[in-house]
Design a protein around this motif. Structure first.
Motif, PDB file in Angstrom:
ATOM      1  N   TRP A  19       0.811  -1.214   0.000  1.00  0.00           N
ATOM      2  CA  TRP A  19       0.000   0.000   0.000  1.00  0.00           C
ATOM      3  C   TRP A  19       0.853   1.277   0.000  1.00  0.00           C
ATOM      4  N   GLN A 108      -8.743  -4.139   7.073  1.00  0.00           N
ATOM      5  CA  GLN A 108      -8.799  -2.962   6.197  1.00  0.00           C
ATOM      6  C   GLN A 108     -10.137  -2.901   5.466  1.00  0.00           C
ATOM      7  N   SER A 111     -10.730  -0.825   2.278  1.00  0.00           N
ATOM      8  CA  SER A 111     -10.338  -1.332   0.958  1.00  0.00           C
ATOM      9  C   SER A 111     -11.338  -2.312   0.366  1.00  0.00           C
TER      10      SER A 111
END
Length: 276
Positions: A19, A108, A111
């Motif tokens: 990332w 996450q 995402s």
């Protein structure tokens, strides 16, 4: 004494962080280890080390860091919430080496392409397993995912949730819907919020405390000092501010509060939530 409720570490010689490969992330495309954090944050007496990637190997590594550290006092790790074996995976972490340092789980969610991901039945089952083991669950969400987060915290009152980075409002945009959703989330007693990550949602080169203040005031009014906690989001914050600059901004944001209220934000809330 300051408790930093949210920071990261990573070692690129052990594992890549995919990332941070894009050019704008170049300032943090290197390894950041525990001695680097201690040097950057000399006023911090205890901290919460938070996962960075969704791989099972990272969490045991972080637990070992906490076990040997004089500063890292809690770990928020990762496991696959959607797995039918999520309970076994959590038990292996809690009962394994240095498992007493594990205080929470994060994924996450920001995402995930499905804004309703948090409301999946398998995710709710995983979250219930997290809560059953006395662990908190950290909500890494963006504003479009807040309706699902609201339904989730209402459906699982036995789970303690923590909102990361105030759910990443776009600093400089209209407060409207984000503020309404934050207030509705805060109406549930099983939710606290981190005062973190705001500088990287603002203009990295020209942000000011005045830019951040309206968003902080929404969070403070919604949650109260006893459910807000300071986090640096170091080293991600370095994209927009040094550790000292963000800490100074946070201190300025709370400067009109009483000494007791400031102590809640900079220590008390995190100590309660993470058992520090």
């Amino acid at each position: 004494m300051i408790v930093d409720a949210h920071h990261h570490l990573w070692d690129l010689s052990v594992r890549d962080q995919d990332w941070i490969t894009d050019p704008p992330m170049g300032a943090i495309r290197r390894s950041f280890l525990e001695p680097d954090f201690i040097a950057a944050a000399p006023d911090v007496s205890a901290s919460v080390l938070v996962q960075t990637v969704c791989v099972p190997e990272e969490t045991p590594e972080f637990l070992a860091v906490a076990a040997s550290s004089d500063v890292v006092a809690a770990v928020v790790g990762w496991t696959d919430l959607t797995s039918p074996a999520v309970g076994d995976a959590l038990d292996a972490l809690v009962d394994g080496a240095h498992g007493s340092w594990l205080r929470g789980i994060r994924h996450q969610v920001q995402s995930e392409p499905d804004p309703e991901w948090l409301c999946r039945k398998d995710v709710w089952n995983g979250l219930a397993a997290v809560g059953a083991r006395g662990l908190v669950y950290e909500l890494l969400t963006v504003p479009v995912q807040l309706p699902a987060a609201r339904r989730t915290v209402a459906a699982l009152p036995q789970v303690e949730f923590v909102v990361d980075h105030c759910s990443k409002p776009a600093i400089g945009s209209d407060l409207g819907e984000w503020a309404e959703l934050i207030r509705s989330l805060a109406a549930h007693d099983n939710v606290t919020c981190k005062l973190s990550g705001l500088v990287t949602e603002a203009d990295w080169k020209s942000w000011s405390v005045a830019d951040l203040r309206p968003y902080f005031e929404v969070v403070l009014d919604a949650f109260g000092p006893e459910r807000v906690m300071f986090g640096s989001d170091w080293p991600v914050c370095l994209l927009a501010a040094s550790y000292t600059e963000w800490l100074g901004a946070a201190q300025e944001l709370v400067s009109e509060l009483s000494a007791g209220e400031q102590a809640e934000i900079f220590s008390g809330t995190a100590r309660r939530v993470y058992g520090i």
